[in-house]
Scaffold this motif. Structure first.
Motif, PDB file in Angstrom:
ATOM      1  N   LEU A 123       0.815  -1.218   0.000  1.00  0.00           N
ATOM      2  CA  LEU A 123       0.000   0.000   0.000  1.00  0.00           C
ATOM      3  C   LEU A 123       0.848   1.267   0.000  1.00  0.00           C
ATOM      4  O   LEU A 123       0.363   2.334  -0.382  1.00  0.00           O
ATOM      5  CB  LEU A 123      -0.942  -0.016   1.206  1.00  0.00           C
ATOM      6  CG  LEU A 123      -2.096  -1.022   1.107  1.00  0.00           C
ATOM      7  CD1 LEU A 123      -2.856  -1.103   2.412  1.00  0.00           C
ATOM      8  CD2 LEU A 123      -3.035  -0.657  -0.042  1.00  0.00           C
ATOM      9  N   HIS A 125       3.628   1.501  -1.814  1.00  0.00           N
ATOM     10  CA  HIS A 125       4.419   1.470  -3.046  1.00  0.00           C
ATOM     11  C   HIS A 125       4.190   2.756  -3.853  1.00  0.00           C
ATOM     12  O   HIS A 125       3.071   3.278  -3.906  1.00  0.00           O
ATOM     13  CB  HIS A 125       4.026   0.251  -3.882  1.00  0.00           C
ATOM     14  CG  HIS A 125       4.948  -0.034  -5.010  1.00  0.00           C
ATOM     15  ND1 HIS A 125       4.860   0.620  -6.223  1.00  0.00           N
ATOM     16  CD2 HIS A 125       5.992  -0.887  -5.120  1.00  0.00           C
ATOM     17  CE1 HIS A 125       5.796   0.156  -7.034  1.00  0.00           C
ATOM     18  NE2 HIS A 125       6.503  -0.761  -6.393  1.00  0.00           N
ATOM     19  N   SER A 128       1.161   2.823  -6.109  1.00  0.00           N
ATOM     20  CA  SER A 128      -0.118   2.428  -5.533  1.00  0.00           C
ATOM     21  C   SER A 128      -0.964   3.650  -5.191  1.00  0.00           C
ATOM     22  O   SER A 128      -0.620   4.788  -5.521  1.00  0.00           O
ATOM     23  CB  SER A 128       0.112   1.554  -4.307  1.00  0.00           C
ATOM     24  OG  SER A 128      -1.094   0.977  -3.855  1.00  0.00           O
ATOM     25  N   TRP A 129      -2.100   3.423  -4.502  1.00  0.00           N
ATOM     26  CA  TRP A 129      -3.090   4.476  -4.263  1.00  0.00           C
ATOM     27  C   TRP A 129      -2.554   5.618  -3.406  1.00  0.00           C
ATOM     28  O   TRP A 129      -2.749   6.792  -3.735  1.00  0.00           O
ATOM     29  CB  TRP A 129      -4.332   3.875  -3.599  1.00  0.00           C
ATOM     30  CG  TRP A 129      -4.976   2.777  -4.370  1.00  0.00           C
ATOM     31  CD1 TRP A 129      -5.065   1.463  -4.007  1.00  0.00           C
ATOM     32  CD2 TRP A 129      -5.645   2.874  -5.633  1.00  0.00           C
ATOM     33  NE1 TRP A 129      -5.725   0.731  -4.968  1.00  0.00           N
ATOM     34  CE2 TRP A 129      -6.105   1.577  -5.970  1.00  0.00           C
ATOM     35  CE3 TRP A 129      -5.906   3.930  -6.517  1.00  0.00           C
ATOM     36  CZ2 TRP A 129      -6.801   1.311  -7.148  1.00  0.00           C
ATOM     37  CZ3 TRP A 129      -6.601   3.657  -7.687  1.00  0.00           C
ATOM     38  CH2 TRP A 129      -7.040   2.372  -7.994  1.00  0.00           C
ATOM     39  N   HIS A 202       0.488  -7.612  -5.197  1.00  0.00           N
ATOM     40  CA  HIS A 202       0.223  -6.184  -5.369  1.00  0.00           C
ATOM     41  C   HIS A 202      -1.125  -5.992  -6.065  1.00  0.00           C
ATOM     42  O   HIS A 202      -1.910  -5.116  -5.689  1.00  0.00           O
ATOM     43  CB  HIS A 202       1.326  -5.527  -6.194  1.00  0.00           C
ATOM     44  CG  HIS A 202       2.589  -5.272  -5.435  1.00  0.00           C
ATOM     45  ND1 HIS A 202       2.943  -4.019  -4.980  1.00  0.00           N
ATOM     46  CD2 HIS A 202       3.593  -6.100  -5.048  1.00  0.00           C
ATOM     47  CE1 HIS A 202       4.110  -4.079  -4.348  1.00  0.00           C
ATOM     48  NE2 HIS A 202       4.518  -5.337  -4.378  1.00  0.00           N
ATOM     49  N   ASN A 206      -4.205  -4.031  -4.408  1.00  0.00           N
ATOM     50  CA  ASN A 206      -4.598  -2.805  -5.106  1.00  0.00           C
ATOM     51  C   ASN A 206      -6.026  -2.900  -5.648  1.00  0.00           C
ATOM     52  O   ASN A 206      -6.782  -1.927  -5.592  1.00  0.00           O
ATOM     53  CB  ASN A 206      -3.618  -2.508  -6.243  1.00  0.00           C
ATOM     54  CG  ASN A 206      -2.291  -1.954  -5.745  1.00  0.00           C
ATOM     55  OD1 ASN A 206      -2.261  -1.170  -4.807  1.00  0.00           O
ATOM     56  ND2 ASN A 206      -1.198  -2.365  -6.373  1.00  0.00           N
ATOM     57  N   PHE A 246      -0.296  -2.646 -10.847  1.00  0.00           N
ATOM     58  CA  PHE A 246      -0.319  -1.336 -10.201  1.00  0.00           C
ATOM     59  C   PHE A 246      -1.381  -0.401 -10.806  1.00  0.00           C
ATOM     60  O   PHE A 246      -1.615  -0.412 -12.012  1.00  0.00           O
ATOM     61  CB  PHE A 246       1.061  -0.678 -10.327  1.00  0.00           C
ATOM     62  CG  PHE A 246       2.169  -1.539  -9.790  1.00  0.00           C
ATOM     63  CD1 PHE A 246       2.422  -1.608  -8.435  1.00  0.00           C
ATOM     64  CD2 PHE A 246       2.952  -2.296 -10.652  1.00  0.00           C
ATOM     65  CE1 PHE A 246       3.429  -2.407  -7.938  1.00  0.00           C
ATOM     66  CE2 PHE A 246       3.967  -3.106 -10.168  1.00  0.00           C
ATOM     67  CZ  PHE A 246       4.207  -3.164  -8.800  1.00  0.00           C
TER      68      PHE A 246
END
Length: 261
Positions: A123, A125, A128-129, A202, A206, A246
């Protein structure tokens, strides 16, 4: 290997007293025979030992790579969970803060704490979001806003069925209180995903957390050869896209596609 030396030995040369004929003239009886001049033989050349060639070292055999055994995934478990006693820092700088806890079904060969830390890293990364203002996330051991559970296929099916989802022992789902991750997908990845299971994780997080932050609909492939959106159900087929884990690409652009469900 025997080596033949071609060195010849020089013969000794002698000088003869007297004439040049085949026979030397006799010397007078009263005179003592002349002492022959000393004859010196040419020295025999010393034969130098030819060094034997060093044997060529045999190449060492390369170690045989040990094939990694595929993970064993139990089909079912007790349906009870261990909560990771771990907490972390807030990832992300804007958006709603969502605290989450991680639970692992008991009897499963996964460390609850280690898995929670792996999800925390997913989370946080940069693709990511949280890195793109779509929310802030924090791992906690209690008082969570939602839970991420990793369960055996049978238990995952039962939890997802309560929300009306038929996951067929294969899929993950989002429920009223959080995310249910099928242990089979977590450990083995997906047959449609090009990367290893560690990368596929991931995509699992995600995708399901994408639903948690309000992205309710699924996307389709945005075009042949393009990366598949994280909100695409990639396990059901890529339809010409490339598998991708991603929400954002390396340039920070959101990867999207047509709404399909």
């Amino acid at each position: 290997m025997a080596v033949s030396l071609g060195a010849g030995v020089a013969l000794a040369h002698f000088r003869s007293e007297g004439g040049l004929g085949d026979t030397a003239a006799p010397a007078p009886v009263s005179e003592a025979p002349p002492s022959p001049e000393p004859t010196t033989a040419s020295p025999t050349p010393t034969r130098k030992a030819t060094p034997k060639p060093k044997p060529t070292p045999k190449p060492k055999p390369k170690p045989t790579a040990t094939k990694k055994k595929p993970a064993t995934v139990p089909q079912s478990g007790p349906g009870t969970f261990t909560t990771a006693t771990a907490s972390g820092k807030v990832s992300g700088t804007s958006g709603t803060l969502r605290r989450y806890r991680v639970q692992i079904e008991q009897g499963v060969d996964l460390s609850a704490r280690g898995t929670a830390e792996e999800i925390e890293a997913i989370l946080a990364h940069p693709r990511s979001w949280a890195a793109h203002g779509r929310g802030r996330f924090q791992l906690v051991a209690s008082n969570a806003d939602f839970v991420i559970r990793i369960a055996t296929p049978d238990t995952a099916d039962a939890l997802c069925a309560r929300q009306g989802f038929n996951t067929h022992g294969e899929l993950n789902c989002e429920t009223a209180d959080g995310v249910v991750v099928n242990l089979k997908r977590w450990m083995l990845g997906s047959p449609t995903f090009a990367g290893p299971p560690e990368e596929y994780r991931h995509l699992i997080i995600n995708h399901e957390v994408g639903h948690e932050i309000g992205i309710r609909q699924h996307m389709g492939c945005g075009g042949p050869g393009k990366p598949a959106p994280a909100m695409m159900q990639q396990i059901k087929g890529l339809n010409g896209c490339r598998s991708n884990a991603f929400p954002y690409d390396e340039d920070g652009l959101y990867i999207t596609g047509p709404i399909v469900s």
